[in-house]
Every structure is written in C-alpha cells, then in structure tokens.
Design a protein around this motif. Structure first.
Motif, PDB file in Angstrom:
ATOM      1  N   TRP A  11       0.830  -1.210   0.000  1.00 54.98           N
ATOM      2  CA  TRP A  11       0.000   0.000   0.000  1.00 54.98           C
ATOM      3  C   TRP A  11       0.861   1.255   0.000  1.00 54.98           C
ATOM      4  CZ3 TRP A  11      -4.828   0.748  -1.267  1.00 54.98           C
ATOM      5  CH2 TRP A  11      -5.716  -0.317  -1.247  1.00 54.98           C
ATOM      6  N   PHE A  12       1.898   1.273   0.832  1.00 61.30           N
ATOM      7  CA  PHE A  12       2.791   2.434   0.871  1.00 61.30           C
ATOM      8  C   PHE A  12       3.444   2.646  -0.494  1.00 61.30           C
ATOM      9  CE2 PHE A  12       7.023   4.283   1.356  1.00 61.30           C
ATOM     10  CZ  PHE A  12       6.689   5.508   1.921  1.00 61.30           C
ATOM     11  N   SER A  13       3.907   1.572  -1.101  1.00 61.69           N
ATOM     12  CA  SER A  13       4.572   1.684  -2.401  1.00 61.69           C
ATOM     13  C   SER A  13       3.604   2.123  -3.482  1.00 61.69           C
ATOM     14  CB  SER A  13       5.223   0.355  -2.787  1.00 61.69           C
ATOM     15  OG  SER A  13       6.282   0.053  -1.903  1.00 61.69           O
ATOM     16  N   ALA A  14       2.417   1.544  -3.492  1.00 63.00           N
ATOM     17  CA  ALA A  14       1.424   1.921  -4.509  1.00 63.00           C
ATOM     18  C   ALA A  14       1.077   3.402  -4.397  1.00 63.00           C
ATOM     19  CB  ALA A  14       0.167   1.063  -4.362  1.00 63.00           C
ATOM     20  N   ILE A  15       0.829   3.859  -3.179  1.00 61.64           N
ATOM     21  CA  ILE A  15       0.470   5.270  -2.979  1.00 61.64           C
ATOM     22  C   ILE A  15       1.682   6.174  -3.220  1.00 61.64           C
ATOM     23  CG2 ILE A  15      -0.270   6.965  -1.257  1.00 61.64           C
ATOM     24  CD1 ILE A  15      -2.008   4.633  -0.063  1.00 61.64           C
ATOM     25  N   GLY A  16       2.831   5.800  -2.670  1.00 60.95           N
ATOM     26  CA  GLY A  16       4.042   6.615  -2.853  1.00 60.95           C
ATOM     27  C   GLY A  16       4.442   6.748  -4.305  1.00 60.95           C
ATOM     28  N   CYS A  17       4.450   5.630  -5.024  1.00 57.71           N
ATOM     29  CA  CYS A  17       4.801   5.672  -6.452  1.00 57.71           C
ATOM     30  C   CYS A  17       3.784   6.506  -7.220  1.00 57.71           C
ATOM     31  CB  CYS A  17       4.876   4.264  -7.028  1.00 57.71           C
ATOM     32  SG  CYS A  17       6.227   3.264  -6.384  1.00 57.71           S
ATOM     33  N   LEU A  23       3.713  14.000  -9.432  1.00 59.82           N
ATOM     34  CA  LEU A  23       4.655  15.118  -9.408  1.00 59.82           C
ATOM     35  C   LEU A  23       5.465  15.157 -10.701  1.00 59.82           C
ATOM     36  CD1 LEU A  23       6.193  17.424  -7.938  1.00 59.82           C
ATOM     37  CD2 LEU A  23       7.744  15.641  -7.108  1.00 59.82           C
ATOM     38  N   TYR A  24       6.000  14.012 -11.095  1.00 60.82           N
ATOM     39  CA  TYR A  24       6.787  13.963 -12.332  1.00 60.82           C
ATOM     40  C   TYR A  24       5.924  14.315 -13.543  1.00 60.82           C
ATOM     41  CZ  TYR A  24      10.106  11.491  -9.317  1.00 60.82           C
ATOM     42  OH  TYR A  24      10.952  11.135  -8.307  1.00 60.82           O
ATOM     43  N   PHE A  25       4.667  13.864 -13.542  1.00 60.03           N
ATOM     44  CA  PHE A  25       3.736  14.183 -14.617  1.00 60.03           C
ATOM     45  C   PHE A  25       3.546  15.692 -14.739  1.00 60.03           C
ATOM     46  CE2 PHE A  25      -0.622  14.957 -16.105  1.00 60.03           C
ATOM     47  CZ  PHE A  25      -0.588  14.315 -17.337  1.00 60.03           C
ATOM     48  N   ILE A  54      13.260  21.161  -2.693  1.00 60.19           N
ATOM     49  CA  ILE A  54      12.753  19.789  -2.710  1.00 60.19           C
ATOM     50  C   ILE A  54      13.513  18.901  -1.731  1.00 60.19           C
ATOM     51  CG2 ILE A  54      14.127  18.736  -4.579  1.00 60.19           C
ATOM     52  CD1 ILE A  54      11.322  17.786  -5.681  1.00 60.19           C
ATOM     53  N   LEU A  55      14.790  19.207  -1.521  1.00 57.56           N
ATOM     54  CA  LEU A  55      15.602  18.427  -0.582  1.00 57.56           C
ATOM     55  C   LEU A  55      15.182  18.648   0.864  1.00 57.56           C
ATOM     56  CD1 LEU A  55      19.124  18.927  -2.199  1.00 57.56           C
ATOM     57  CD2 LEU A  55      17.602  16.935  -2.398  1.00 57.56           C
ATOM     58  N   ARG A  56      14.506  19.757   1.139  1.00 62.89           N
ATOM     59  CA  ARG A  56      14.070  20.091   2.504  1.00 62.89           C
ATOM     60  C   ARG A  56      12.584  19.796   2.724  1.00 62.89           C
ATOM     61  NH1 ARG A  56      16.240  26.179   2.968  1.00 62.89           N
ATOM     62  NH2 ARG A  56      17.284  25.976   0.980  1.00 62.89           N
ATOM     63  N   SER A  57      11.950  19.200   1.751  1.00 67.78           N
ATOM     64  CA  SER A  57      10.501  19.031   1.800  1.00 67.78           C
ATOM     65  C   SER A  57      10.114  17.593   2.142  1.00 67.78           C
ATOM     66  CB  SER A  57       9.902  19.414   0.449  1.00 67.78           C
ATOM     67  OG  SER A  57      10.206  18.416  -0.517  1.00 67.78           O
ATOM     68  N   ALA A  58       8.805  17.365   2.229  1.00 70.34           N
ATOM     69  CA  ALA A  58       8.273  16.018   2.455  1.00 70.34           C
ATOM     70  C   ALA A  58       8.540  15.104   1.264  1.00 70.34           C
ATOM     71  CB  ALA A  58       6.778  16.096   2.737  1.00 70.34           C
ATOM     72  N   PHE A  59       8.976  15.673   0.151  1.00 73.81           N
ATOM     73  CA  PHE A  59       9.321  14.865  -1.014  1.00 73.81           C
ATOM     74  C   PHE A  59      10.401  13.842  -0.683  1.00 73.81           C
ATOM     75  CE2 PHE A  59      12.401  14.184  -4.428  1.00 73.81           C
ATOM     76  CZ  PHE A  59      11.603  13.649  -5.432  1.00 73.81           C
ATOM     77  N   MET A  60      11.445  14.256   0.018  1.00 72.49           N
ATOM     78  CA  MET A  60      12.591  13.362   0.236  1.00 72.49           C
ATOM     79  C   MET A  60      12.240  12.103   1.025  1.00 72.49           C
ATOM     80  SD  MET A  60      15.020  14.259  -1.637  1.00 72.49           S
ATOM     81  CE  MET A  60      16.251  13.118  -1.058  1.00 72.49           C
ATOM     82  N   PRO A  61      11.540  12.197   2.157  1.00 67.52           N
ATOM     83  CA  PRO A  61      11.170  10.940   2.840  1.00 67.52           C
ATOM     84  C   PRO A  61      10.295  10.036   1.965  1.00 67.52           C
ATOM     85  CG  PRO A  61      10.813  12.815   4.298  1.00 67.52           C
ATOM     86  CD  PRO A  61      11.166  13.363   2.942  1.00 67.52           C
ATOM     87  N   LEU A  62       9.396  10.636   1.193  1.00 69.61           N
ATOM     88  CA  LEU A  62       8.553   9.837   0.312  1.00 69.61           C
ATOM     89  C   LEU A  62       9.387   9.219  -0.813  1.00 69.61           C
ATOM     90  CD1 LEU A  62       5.706   8.858  -0.406  1.00 69.61           C
ATOM     91  CD2 LEU A  62       5.449  10.935  -1.785  1.00 69.61           C
ATOM     92  N   LEU A  64      12.668   8.549  -0.874  1.00 76.48           N
ATOM     93  CA  LEU A  64      13.549   7.499  -0.349  1.00 76.48           C
ATOM     94  C   LEU A  64      12.759   6.323   0.203  1.00 76.48           C
ATOM     95  CD1 LEU A  64      16.205   9.792   1.363  1.00 76.48           C
ATOM     96  CD2 LEU A  64      16.436   8.529  -0.797  1.00 76.48           C
ATOM     97  N   GLY A  65      11.652   6.613   0.877  1.00 71.85           N
ATOM     98  CA  GLY A  65      10.832   5.546   1.452  1.00 71.85           C
ATOM     99  C   GLY A  65      10.209   4.661   0.385  1.00 71.85           C
ATOM    100  N   ALA A  66       9.675   5.271  -0.675  1.00 69.85           N
ATOM    101  CA  ALA A  66       9.079   4.483  -1.757  1.00 69.85           C
ATOM    102  C   ALA A  66      10.147   3.671  -2.482  1.00 69.85           C
ATOM    103  CB  ALA A  66       8.336   5.393  -2.736  1.00 69.85           C
ATOM    104  N   THR A  67      11.338   4.218  -2.603  1.00 63.09           N
ATOM    105  CA  THR A  67      12.427   3.473  -3.234  1.00 63.09           C
ATOM    106  C   THR A  67      12.805   2.258  -2.384  1.00 63.09           C
ATOM    107  OG1 THR A  67      13.260   5.488  -4.275  1.00 63.09           O
ATOM    108  CG2 THR A  67      14.792   3.636  -4.107  1.00 63.09           C
ATOM    109  N   ALA A  68      12.967   2.481  -1.077  1.00 66.78           N
ATOM    110  CA  ALA A  68      13.323   1.369  -0.185  1.00 66.78           C
ATOM    111  C   ALA A  68      12.230   0.309  -0.149  1.00 66.78           C
ATOM    112  CB  ALA A  68      13.593   1.905   1.222  1.00 66.78           C
ATOM    113  N   SER A  69      10.985   0.730  -0.020  1.00 68.62           N
ATOM    114  CA  SER A  69       9.898  -0.260   0.048  1.00 68.62           C
ATOM    115  C   SER A  69       9.750  -1.015  -1.271  1.00 68.62           C
ATOM    116  CB  SER A  69       8.582   0.400   0.466  1.00 68.62           C
ATOM    117  OG  SER A  69       8.128   1.321  -0.495  1.00 68.62           O
ATOM    118  N   SER A  70       9.979  -0.341  -2.389  1.00 70.27           N
ATOM    119  CA  SER A  70       9.903  -1.010  -3.690  1.00 70.27           C
ATOM    120  C   SER A  70      11.012  -2.049  -3.837  1.00 70.27           C
ATOM    121  CB  SER A  70       9.986   0.016  -4.820  1.00 70.27           C
ATOM    122  OG  SER A  70       8.869   0.860  -4.799  1.00 70.27           O
TER     123      SER A  70
END
Length: 159
Positions: A11-17, A23-25, A54-62, A64-70
């Motif tokens: 679920w975390f990966s599906a939502i995070g990705c 954002l990329y879109f 972007i490095l100081r935002s909520a983007f970074m935990p998401l 890195l977290g989505a990358t690790a969980s994936s």
C-alpha cells in the motif's frame, strides 16, 4: 504478521509511487514548459530554487521511502516466487528502483548539478540542453512510477 507487513509495504509503495508519478507528470506536462518560456536566467533560477527546496521538503522521505519499500518488495517477491502477487511485486519494484531512482541518480541529479554550476556566459546553452534532456528523462520517471504503482495495485488485488 509477515503478510500484514507485506500488505503495508504494498500500500505504501502503490500510494508513494502514484504520488511521485503525479509530481513527475506535472513537471513533464506543464512546469518545464512554463519555465522554458520564462527565459534562461529566470527559468534556471526557478529550477535551482526548486532543487534546493525539494531536498528540505516532504518529497525526500517519500522519495527514499518508496524506493526502499519497492526494493524490499522486489526481494520479497523473489523469495516468494510462484505466489499470485510475486510477479507484479517484482516487476513493480524493479521498474521503480531502476526506472525512477536509477534514472534520477544517473541523469536528473547530474543535470541539476550542472545547472546549479552554470555561469552566466553559457547559461543559455546549458538551460536549453537541461530543458530537453532533463524533461526527457523525467518522462521516463513518470512512466515507470505510474507503471510501478499500477503493478503494486495489481499485487494487492492478487493477494
């Protein structure tokens, strides 16, 4: 307990990705075009500011977290190969780690660094190249993040 942990990761990966794909879109479909219309100095300044923020935002935990969980889901899929969700989990994890994280590290981040170091003398050429090449690789991140999110959703449905 293991199945609950896998479900949480899926679920975390599906939502995070999915969030990162959105954002990329946005960058691929209108943000970069808008920055391109502002001229090299204004566009580069805006993009450099975005890259710092972007490095100081909520983007970074998401990010890195989505990358690790994936990556974890891809490994779990290999260990549980043959289960209904394993192929979707593996492909989703592989696509995301290679197609989003790998592309970001190998292409987008070096372009960001080059843009931040560009002097005023060559800014026009650097900015034109940046707009073209960075956006092209961002399209790849958009597509692979979307596909990974879809594959994780398929794994949830299969589970």
């Amino acid at each position: 307990m293991v199945n609950v942990a896998i479900s949480v990761l899926l679920w975390f990966s599906a939502i995070g990705c999915g969030l990162l794909a959105g954002l990329y879109f946005a960058f691929s479909t209108f943000i970069m075009r808008a920055l391109g219309r502002t001229g090299a100095e204004a566009g580069a300044t805006a993009m450099n500011t975005i890259n710092v923020e972007i490095l100081r935002s909520a983007f970074m935990p998401l990010f890195l977290g989505a990358t690790a969980s994936s990556a974890i889901l891809a490994l779990i899929a290999l260990l549980r190969w043959g289960e209904p969700s394993s192929l979707s989990m593996f492909l989703g994890g592989l696509l995301y780690v290679v197609g989003m994280f790998g592309v970001t590290m190998v292409f987008n981040v070096p372009l960001n660094t080059k843009l931040s170091k560009a002097g005023s003398g060559n800014l026009d050429a650097v900015w034109r190249n940046y707009l073209d090449v960075w956006t092209r690789w961002n399209h790849v991140r958009t597509l692979t993040s979307t596909a990974a999110s879809s594959l994780f959703i398929a794994a949830i449905a299969a589970g």
